[in-house]
Structures are given as C-alpha cells and as structure tokens.
Design an enzyme around this catalytic site. Structure first.
Site, PDB file in Angstrom:
ATOM      1  N   TYR A   1       1.816  11.857   6.245  1.00 23.87           N
ATOM      2  CA  TYR A   1       1.344  10.668   5.537  1.00 23.87           C
ATOM      3  C   TYR A   1       0.142  10.047   6.251  1.00 23.87           C
ATOM      4  O   TYR A   1      -0.863   9.712   5.618  1.00 23.87           O
ATOM      5  CB  TYR A   1       2.489   9.659   5.426  1.00 23.87           C
ATOM      6  CG  TYR A   1       2.191   8.472   4.536  1.00 23.87           C
ATOM      7  CD1 TYR A   1       1.914   8.641   3.190  1.00 23.87           C
ATOM      8  CD2 TYR A   1       2.209   7.172   5.045  1.00 23.87           C
ATOM      9  CE1 TYR A   1       1.659   7.555   2.354  1.00 23.87           C
ATOM     10  CE2 TYR A   1       1.957   6.078   4.221  1.00 23.87           C
ATOM     11  CZ  TYR A   1       1.676   6.271   2.886  1.00 23.87           C
ATOM     12  OH  TYR A   1       1.417   5.196   2.069  1.00 23.87           O
TER      13      TYR A   1
ATOM     14  N   ALA B   1      -1.985  11.513   8.270  1.00 27.60           N
ATOM     15  CA  ALA B   1      -3.147  12.406   8.198  1.00 27.60           C
ATOM     16  C   ALA B   1      -3.798  12.357   6.814  1.00 27.60           C
ATOM     17  O   ALA B   1      -5.030  12.340   6.699  1.00 27.60           O
ATOM     18  CB  ALA B   1      -2.724  13.834   8.529  1.00 27.60           C
TER      19      ALA B   1
ATOM     20  N   ILE C   1       4.173  -3.075  -0.096  1.00 24.30           N
ATOM     21  CA  ILE C   1       4.483  -3.500  -1.460  1.00 24.30           C
ATOM     22  C   ILE C   1       5.905  -3.078  -1.827  1.00 24.30           C
ATOM     23  O   ILE C   1       6.389  -2.022  -1.407  1.00 24.30           O
ATOM     24  CB  ILE C   1       3.475  -2.876  -2.452  1.00 24.30           C
ATOM     25  CG1 ILE C   1       2.035  -3.100  -1.956  1.00 24.30           C
ATOM     26  CG2 ILE C   1       3.637  -3.466  -3.843  1.00 24.30           C
ATOM     27  CD1 ILE C   1       1.005  -2.297  -2.725  1.00 24.30           C
TER      28      ILE C   1
ATOM     29  N   ASN D   1      -4.349   5.901  -7.031  1.00 23.87           N
ATOM     30  CA  ASN D   1      -3.164   5.187  -6.562  1.00 23.87           C
ATOM     31  C   ASN D   1      -1.988   6.106  -6.248  1.00 23.87           C
ATOM     32  O   ASN D   1      -1.187   5.808  -5.368  1.00 23.87           O
ATOM     33  CB  ASN D   1      -2.755   4.169  -7.632  1.00 23.87           C
ATOM     34  CG  ASN D   1      -1.343   3.676  -7.449  1.00 23.87           C
ATOM     35  OD1 ASN D   1      -1.051   2.889  -6.559  1.00 23.87           O
ATOM     36  ND2 ASN D   1      -0.429   4.147  -8.303  1.00 23.87           N
TER      37      ASN D   1
ATOM     38  N   LYS E   1      -3.704   9.907   4.557  1.00 26.04           N
ATOM     39  CA  LYS E   1      -4.355   8.620   4.316  1.00 26.04           C
ATOM     40  C   LYS E   1      -5.633   8.485   5.155  1.00 26.04           C
ATOM     41  O   LYS E   1      -6.630   7.900   4.702  1.00 26.04           O
ATOM     42  CB  LYS E   1      -3.395   7.469   4.604  1.00 26.04           C
ATOM     43  CG  LYS E   1      -2.241   7.386   3.608  1.00 26.04           C
ATOM     44  CD  LYS E   1      -2.737   7.239   2.165  1.00 26.04           C
ATOM     45  CE  LYS E   1      -1.621   7.067   1.175  1.00 26.04           C
ATOM     46  NZ  LYS E   1      -2.094   6.906  -0.212  1.00 26.04           N
TER      47      LYS E   1
ATOM     48  N   ASP F   1       1.047  16.711 -13.328  1.00 27.98           N
ATOM     49  CA  ASP F   1       1.563  16.640 -11.961  1.00 27.98           C
ATOM     50  C   ASP F   1       0.382  16.842 -11.011  1.00 27.98           C
ATOM     51  O   ASP F   1      -0.181  17.935 -10.932  1.00 27.98           O
ATOM     52  CB  ASP F   1       2.615  17.733 -11.747  1.00 27.98           C
ATOM     53  CG  ASP F   1       3.283  17.649 -10.377  1.00 27.98           C
ATOM     54  OD1 ASP F   1       2.845  16.824  -9.542  1.00 27.98           O
ATOM     55  OD2 ASP F   1       4.229  18.421 -10.140  1.00 27.98           O
TER      56      ASP F   1
END
Length: 247
Positions: free
Chosen positions: A149, A151, A181, A83, A153, A52
């Site tokens: 999210y 911040a 996607i 990823n 990335k 995890d």
C-alpha cells in the site's frame, strides 16, 4: 460543461464524490465493478462503466476504443478522480499472496496512470483538465504490514510530481491525501490481525473516538479544492493541511 470521471464510484468516498459532482451540475462517468445507482433508480447525469480495474488488459481494451473520446467531446473542463484503491495485501512479505500484490499494483497504480494518459489524449482541444490521484499519508511514511500500500501510493505522488512538469498549460494534477475516512477500507483495516498490521490499534481508536471523517464532508472539501485557483500549485498535497480554498 464539466465532465468528471470517478473510479470506485459505487461506495465510500467515490460515491460521495459522484453525488456531489452531480449536485454541482457536472456529468459523471463512474467506473467500478458494481453499480452505484440508488434504490430510487438511475441518477440523471451519471453514466456507469462496469469494469474491474485490476484487469489492466480489459481497461486497455476499453481505452483503445472511441467511447471515452466521444463522451468527452463537448467538455470544457475535464476532471479525473482516481479514487479506486485497495489496502490489500496487508502483512509482512512472508504472508503476502503474490497474485494479490499484482492486483494491488494494477488497481492502485496501473489504472490511475493509464486513465490519466488516456484522458489527456482524449479530451477536446483547448479543454482544461484537472486530475486528482487519491493518495495517502502511507505514501509518505512507511508502516509495518503496508509495504504494498505504501509503495503504490508513493508511486502516485511521484507520477503527479513528474506529470506536473509536462509542457501542458491545460493540465493540473495533484496526488492528494484526503485523511482518514469512515469507509469499508477502514473496516478491513480494523479486521486485520495485529500480527499482520501492528498499528491496527491506532485505527481502532480513531473509530471509537469518532475521529474518522464522513465521506460527504471529505468529498465536498476535495472538490472545492479541485475547482479552486490553488489546485495544482503543489502536485503533492494533504487535504487536512490546506487552508480555505479560493474559488
């Protein structure tokens, strides 16, 4: 020999990346909470680590051992594709679970940065290393409800930009936005209350109009780029804006 590490390889884009790499003859180490094995049984060339990535202590413990160095020992080219990621928590600060914020930072930021450092240190002398952080347009634009999210990335973008300036001729690194996607994450976004994510209808429309990209197609484009001469020229890139790659 190409040896590739793919996080979040058990589903979505990660599964497509692992499958494509295996077809290209690479040896793949997949890191995820769940197995990515098909019903037909183990895939030749795939080694799996059940971990995890939200548990930074567990990841640090594994990286402190010899397993990664031993696995990379005969590699001429090392690929790391960070990823794995999470879009949660979604919503304004008033509804964000602080523990979920911590989990997102661990998965989206701490794990990629830890793995990048560990891989560069563990790879054989003289081997070439290429790293992709799977980023997002959300790291380059602010969206309501996606403060965590966006911040996390954005952190990947700046990490790649800084690491690209390291004095390491064998390293190329890119924080790459792959586009929208058709994955489980998109399903989570469409299930979010509009009060928490006002832009949800935009993603509903993308699904309804068939504009979500298929994971295998994105995986092929990403790997073609990662193995091309152009990779690393710009440490922050968008897959949708790249011209045909030169291999």
């Amino acid at each position: 020999m190409i040896k590739a590490i793919v996080t979040g390889h058990s589903k979505g884009l990660g599964a497509a990346l692992a499958a494509d790499l295996l077809e290209r003859g690479a040896q793949v180490l997949g890191i995820a909470r769940a197995s990515g094995q098909s019903a037909e049984g183990p895939s030749a060339g795939l080694t799996e680590l059940s971990l995890d990535l939200a548990d930074s202590a567990a990841l640090a413990f594994w990286l402190a051992g010899d397993t990664l160095r031993d696995w990379l020992a005969d590699a001429a080219t090392v690929l790391l594709i960070n990823n794995a990621g999470t879009v949660q928590p979604v919503g304004p600060l008033a509804v964000q679970d602080p523990a979920e914020v911590g989990r997102a930072v661990a998965v989206n930021v701490a794990a990629p940065l830890m793995l990048a450092a560990a891989v560069v240190q563990a790879m054989p002398a003289g081997a070439a290393c290429r790293i992709v952080h799977v980023s997002s347009g959300a790291g380059r634009n602010a969206y309501p409800g996606w403060s965590v999210y966006c911040a996390t990335k954005a952190a990947l973008d700046l990490h790649a930009s800084a690491a690209a300036q390291d004095d390491n001729a064998n390293l190329r690194i890119v924080s790459l936005a792959p586009g929208v996607i058709d994955t489980d994450m998109q399903g989570q976004i469409r299930a979010t209350p509009i009060a928490h994510f006002p832009l949800r209808q935009r993603f509903d429309a993308l699904k309804q109009s068939g504009e979500l990209a298929a994971p295998p197609r994105v995986a092929r484009q990403l790997l073609d780029f990662m193995l091309s001469k152009d990779f690393g020229r710009d440490p922050v890139a968008d897959l949708r804006q790249l011209k045909a790659v030169r291999k």
